[in-house]
Design a protein around this motif. Sequence first.
Motif, PDB file in Angstrom:
ATOM      1  N   UNK A  87      31.288  30.911  46.103  1.00  0.00           N
ATOM      2  CA  UNK A  87      31.149  32.123  46.915  1.00  0.00           C
ATOM      3  C   UNK A  87      29.687  32.293  47.296  1.00  0.00           C
ATOM      4  N   UNK A  88      29.397  32.891  48.439  1.00  0.00           N
ATOM      5  CA  UNK A  88      28.002  33.076  48.857  1.00  0.00           C
ATOM      6  C   UNK A  88      27.232  33.955  47.881  1.00  0.00           C
ATOM      7  N   UNK A  89      25.930  33.695  47.790  1.00  0.00           N
ATOM      8  CA  UNK A  89      25.042  34.602  47.092  1.00  0.00           C
ATOM      9  C   UNK A  89      24.743  34.283  45.647  1.00  0.00           C
ATOM     10  N   UNK A  90      25.329  33.204  45.098  1.00  0.00           N
ATOM     11  CA  UNK A  90      25.013  32.836  43.723  1.00  0.00           C
ATOM     12  C   UNK A  90      23.875  31.812  43.698  1.00  0.00           C
ATOM     13  N   UNK A  91      23.501  31.362  42.496  1.00  0.00           N
ATOM     14  CA  UNK A  91      22.327  30.493  42.396  1.00  0.00           C
ATOM     15  C   UNK A  91      22.467  29.237  43.252  1.00  0.00           C
ATOM     16  N   UNK A  92      23.620  28.616  43.202  1.00  0.00           N
ATOM     17  CA  UNK A  92      23.808  27.372  43.954  1.00  0.00           C
ATOM     18  C   UNK A  92      24.181  27.616  45.411  1.00  0.00           C
ATOM     19  N   UNK A  93      24.538  28.834  45.771  1.00  0.00           N
ATOM     20  CA  UNK A  93      25.147  29.071  47.079  1.00  0.00           C
ATOM     21  C   UNK A  93      24.497  30.195  47.879  1.00  0.00           C
ATOM     22  N   UNK A  94      23.316  30.641  47.530  1.00  0.00           N
ATOM     23  CA  UNK A  94      22.586  31.568  48.390  1.00  0.00           C
ATOM     24  C   UNK A  94      21.982  30.785  49.550  1.00  0.00           C
ATOM     25  N   UNK A  95      21.825  31.434  50.670  1.00  0.00           N
ATOM     26  CA  UNK A  95      21.347  30.717  51.857  1.00  0.00           C
ATOM     27  C   UNK A  95      19.973  30.095  51.638  1.00  0.00           C
ATOM     28  N   UNK A  96      19.150  30.715  50.809  1.00  0.00           N
ATOM     29  CA  UNK A  96      17.801  30.194  50.554  1.00  0.00           C
ATOM     30  C   UNK A  96      17.700  29.519  49.189  1.00  0.00           C
ATOM     31  N   UNK A  97      18.831  29.223  48.575  1.00  0.00           N
ATOM     32  CA  UNK A  97      18.819  28.542  47.277  1.00  0.00           C
ATOM     33  C   UNK A  97      18.212  27.153  47.398  1.00  0.00           C
ATOM     34  N   UNK A  98      17.577  26.680  46.318  1.00  0.00           N
ATOM     35  CA  UNK A  98      17.063  25.311  46.335  1.00  0.00           C
ATOM     36  C   UNK A  98      18.172  24.291  46.121  1.00  0.00           C
ATOM     37  N   UNK A  99      17.949  23.094  46.633  1.00  0.00           N
ATOM     38  CA  UNK A  99      18.759  21.942  46.240  1.00  0.00           C
ATOM     39  C   UNK A  99      18.009  21.228  45.127  1.00  0.00           C
ATOM     40  N   UNK A 100      18.671  21.071  43.988  1.00  0.00           N
ATOM     41  CA  UNK A 100      18.034  20.490  42.816  1.00  0.00           C
ATOM     42  C   UNK A 100      18.130  18.964  42.882  1.00  0.00           C
ATOM     43  N   UNK A 101      16.986  18.298  42.841  1.00  0.00           N
ATOM     44  CA  UNK A 101      16.930  16.837  42.872  1.00  0.00           C
ATOM     45  C   UNK A 101      16.897  16.278  41.455  1.00  0.00           C
ATOM     46  N   UNK A 102      16.038  16.838  40.622  1.00  0.00           N
ATOM     47  CA  UNK A 102      15.955  16.472  39.208  1.00  0.00           C
ATOM     48  C   UNK A 102      15.429  17.695  38.469  1.00  0.00           C
ATOM     49  N   UNK A 103      15.948  17.940  37.266  1.00  0.00           N
ATOM     50  CA  UNK A 103      15.622  19.173  36.562  1.00  0.00           C
ATOM     51  C   UNK A 103      15.184  18.914  35.123  1.00  0.00           C
ATOM     52  N   UNK A 104      14.468  19.877  34.591  1.00  0.00           N
ATOM     53  CA  UNK A 104      14.078  19.858  33.178  1.00  0.00           C
ATOM     54  C   UNK A 104      15.311  19.845  32.284  1.00  0.00           C
ATOM     55  N   UNK A 105      16.345  20.606  32.661  1.00  0.00           N
ATOM     56  CA  UNK A 105      17.569  20.619  31.865  1.00  0.00           C
ATOM     57  C   UNK A 105      18.163  19.220  31.765  1.00  0.00           C
ATOM     58  N   UNK A 106      18.263  18.521  32.890  1.00  0.00           N
ATOM     59  CA  UNK A 106      18.775  17.147  32.862  1.00  0.00           C
ATOM     60  C   UNK A 106      17.936  16.278  31.933  1.00  0.00           C
ATOM     61  N   UNK A 107      16.619  16.419  32.024  1.00  0.00           N
ATOM     62  CA  UNK A 107      15.733  15.565  31.222  1.00  0.00           C
ATOM     63  C   UNK A 107      15.925  15.809  29.728  1.00  0.00           C
ATOM     64  N   UNK A 108      16.179  17.056  29.347  1.00  0.00           N
ATOM     65  CA  UNK A 108      16.404  17.342  27.929  1.00  0.00           C
ATOM     66  C   UNK A 108      17.706  16.700  27.444  1.00  0.00           C
ATOM     67  N   UNK A 109      18.726  16.669  28.282  1.00  0.00           N
ATOM     68  CA  UNK A 109      19.970  16.001  27.874  1.00  0.00           C
ATOM     69  C   UNK A 109      19.790  14.489  27.834  1.00  0.00           C
ATOM     70  N   UNK A 110      18.963  13.949  28.719  1.00  0.00           N
ATOM     71  CA  UNK A 110      18.617  12.529  28.636  1.00  0.00           C
ATOM     72  C   UNK A 110      17.939  12.250  27.294  1.00  0.00           C
ATOM     73  N   UNK A 111      16.994  13.128  26.929  1.00  0.00           N
ATOM     74  CA  UNK A 111      16.303  12.985  25.647  1.00  0.00           C
ATOM     75  C   UNK A 111      17.286  13.061  24.488  1.00  0.00           C
ATOM     76  N   UNK A 112      18.211  14.011  24.556  1.00  0.00           N
ATOM     77  CA  UNK A 112      19.180  14.165  23.476  1.00  0.00           C
ATOM     78  C   UNK A 112      20.019  12.913  23.295  1.00  0.00           C
ATOM     79  N   UNK A 113      20.479  12.331  24.381  1.00  0.00           N
ATOM     80  CA  UNK A 113      21.297  11.126  24.285  1.00  0.00           C
ATOM     81  C   UNK A 113      20.487   9.948  23.778  1.00  0.00           C
ATOM     82  N   UNK A 114      19.260   9.807  24.307  1.00  0.00           N
ATOM     83  CA  UNK A 114      18.442   8.653  23.913  1.00  0.00           C
ATOM     84  C   UNK A 114      18.017   8.725  22.447  1.00  0.00           C
TER      85      UNK A 114
END
Length: 470
Positions: free
Chosen positions: A318-345
């Motif tokens: 639905x419009x207006x949430x974090x992923x779906x606001x008109x000015x929301x960013x498109x995430x290319x790589x995130x700190x959250x992803x990196x922490x899960x990479x660390x957890x797995x490794x």
Amino acid sequence: MKYRNKLTAIMGASVILMTSACDSFLDVNENPNNPEDAPITGLLTNSTYETSLNVYRGGSAISNYVQYLASPNPSSSSDTMDPLNFSSTWFSLYNVMTDLDVIIKKSEEQDASHYKGSAQILMALNLGMTVDFFGDVPFSQSFNFETVTPAYDNDEELYSRILTMLDEGIANLQGSTAISMGADDFIYGGDVDAWIKFGNALKARFLLHTKGSSGYSAAEVLSAVDAGFASNDDDAKVIFFEQRFNPWAQVAINNENLLLGGWISEQFVQALDGTTYPTVDPRLPLMIGTTDDGEFIGTVNGAGRGDAPEQGARSTLIPGQYYTSTLSPLMIATYAELKFIEAEAALDTDKDRAYAAYLAGIEAHMDMLGVSDEDKTAYLTEPSVSVGAGSLTLEEIMKEKWIALFLHPETWNDARRFDYGYKGMDLPANLNPDLNNQFIRRLAYPDSEVSRNGSNVPSVTLLDRIWWDQ
């Protein structure tokens, strides 16, 4: 953040409108809009912007496969894993790589090492996405315009080039430069230190893909993690602007206007609503919408909307949430992803480090979405989440990473490495019979490539695995 503001985005947008990306190497030998006549500043603007859109295009292509989204129509090819034609995604990836190749060459002529370094990092990312989707792809003969039928390079060998480009890009960013990046960089606004962290985060991502190979080194992954993002402030993203909406926002807007898209998979809803796991995730109402009756109800992949023909009877973006606001960013790589990479490794050698990274990844994603401190604490201390270092398994890490990478194409790489082992993730209804009751493992080569370069296109099926997915 200091390097991201709307004015910069709007100024950059005008550059995009004036800058024509080179047509794909498959189109013609002589391009009337030859980017070699364009300045590296304009090419970087276009490349950073279009790279974020390539992440969106990839996420859109695979979101039904990993059961973020589902089609409202029964037996839809996107749900049932039929071979689809991704010619436009293929061209978009190669158009960006063509521009990046020009930036690299022109940067060498102009001693613009920082431009070269950023272009090498973006080249590694776009090439990596292409290999992860398709396997063997053209690269070594792709940008000299001497042939319209380039040979295909081996996917494992291309991974070596990807990792080399990341190392070289990081090194070039650490040196001196005759020309500095600035507002022409849509990702970091010319912040070189941020680019170095980004390069290391991508290195950790691509190294983790090789986990099943003989050359895999968890220590090498963790070394890249240590040099990568330190907080959400370091996330690689492109923020959109009033002239061009975030594309996921457009999907949500289109759905409201009855151009049906962005319907949420039942699997995703039930993973967060207390059905599949014993706790309700406070992120659910911040990521997707309810039905008209205020409930979260997903759509079964492959079965369509079933007995709910009316709009509003199933959850959607639905419009207006974090992923779906008109000015929301498109995430290319995130700190959250990196922490899960660390957890797995770290999981096999340092349980305490793995567990701390696992919790940090959840917290980082919750902070991104704006989860309240009270709700965040309640979730992080819930027994099925707060399992303790000694009991942490890959299943917990992958489940939380799947949530945190919502709509991101990297999740399909995880799903294949994890053999689609997420709890509750079943094969879709009306599955493509050619898959023999198995999940899809690669995208089909696009029709445009088969018709123009058919003699070089490898003969594969959707079950043939790329080199790291063995």
